[in-house]
Design an enzyme around this catalytic site. Structure first.
Site, mmCIF file in Angstrom:
data_model
loop_
_atom_site.group_PDB
_atom_site.id
_atom_site.type_symbol
_atom_site.label_atom_id
_atom_site.label_comp_id
_atom_site.label_asym_id
_atom_site.label_seq_id
_atom_site.Cartn_x
_atom_site.Cartn_y
_atom_site.Cartn_z
ATOM 1 N N TRP A 26 0.836 -1.207 0.000
ATOM 2 C CA TRP A 26 0.000 0.000 0.000
ATOM 3 C C TRP A 26 0.867 1.250 0.000
ATOM 4 O O TRP A 26 1.941 1.264 0.582
ATOM 5 C CB TRP A 26 -0.887 0.012 1.244
ATOM 6 C CG TRP A 26 -2.093 -0.861 1.128
ATOM 7 C CD1 TRP A 26 -2.135 -2.222 1.235
ATOM 8 C CD2 TRP A 26 -3.431 -0.435 0.889
ATOM 9 N NE1 TRP A 26 -3.412 -2.662 1.083
ATOM 10 C CE2 TRP A 26 -4.240 -1.586 0.867
ATOM 11 C CE3 TRP A 26 -4.020 0.808 0.693
ATOM 12 C CZ2 TRP A 26 -5.609 -1.530 0.660
ATOM 13 C CZ3 TRP A 26 -5.389 0.860 0.496
ATOM 14 C CH2 TRP A 26 -6.164 -0.301 0.473
ATOM 15 N N HIS A 88 -10.448 1.299 11.548
ATOM 16 C CA HIS A 88 -9.558 0.339 10.886
ATOM 17 C C HIS A 88 -8.084 0.672 11.138
ATOM 18 O O HIS A 88 -7.259 -0.224 11.343
ATOM 19 C CB HIS A 88 -9.864 0.328 9.382
ATOM 20 C CG HIS A 88 -9.088 -0.672 8.600
ATOM 21 N ND1 HIS A 88 -9.353 -2.017 8.657
ATOM 22 C CD2 HIS A 88 -8.058 -0.525 7.740
ATOM 23 C CE1 HIS A 88 -8.515 -2.658 7.864
ATOM 24 N NE2 HIS A 88 -7.718 -1.772 7.289
#
Length: 159
Positions: A26, A88
């Site tokens: 990511w 998250h």
């Protein structure tokens, strides 16, 4: 900036040590900077070709480190988690941090902590070790380099 008070690391001679760098995928631009810094630190310490392993995200760093650590003198975990609008962020950061700590303590193999946990993109860019470019002054810190140096210095200490 968090770099205040950082120790000055000695020039390391880690030639002969086996190093694996585990990098999440990511935030590609930041990850490229972190990985470049980690590779530069390895070369500066005499390790020309560390193994590089890519994983999907930061959550996967601990399981890869757990599997690989017994075969290496040092592990470096690189990842980026940027706060969003849900919890998250906290879950991933906590799981990755706890998991990497557990791997290091359980195996006795140093794990360089190159996981950026940032509130925004700019904080990540500031820590990624990126060079200056048009419209970008360059990163203020190089956490990939720092994490690798810390792992190698600890591995040498434990020898």
């Amino acid at each position: 900036m968090s770099g205040a008070g950082a120790p000055v690391s000695p020039q390391l001679n880690a030639k002969g040590l086996e190093l694996v760098i585990i990098a999440a995928s990511w935030h590609e631009k930041v990850m490229n900077g972190l990985l470049d810094g980690a590779l530069r630190a390895a070369r500066d310490a005499g390790i020309e070709e560390p193994r590089i392993v890519r994983v999907p995200g930061s959550f996967e760093l601990p399981v890869a480190a757990a599997r690989l650590a017994p075969d290496y003198d040092a592990v470096v975990a690189l990842g980026v988690v940027i706060r969003g609008g849900t919890p998250h962020f906290e879950y991933v950061c906590q799981a990755a941090t706890s998991g990497l700590t557990e791997v290091s303590v359980r195996t006795g193999v140093p794990v360089g902590f190159g996981l950026l946990t940032c509130d925004n993109d700019q904080q990540a860019l500031d820590r990624a070790g990126l060079p200056a470019a048009p419209g970008f002054a360059g990163s203020k810190e190089d956490k990939g380099y720092e994490a690798t140096s810390a792992a190698l210095e600890t591995a040498l200490t434990l020898r």
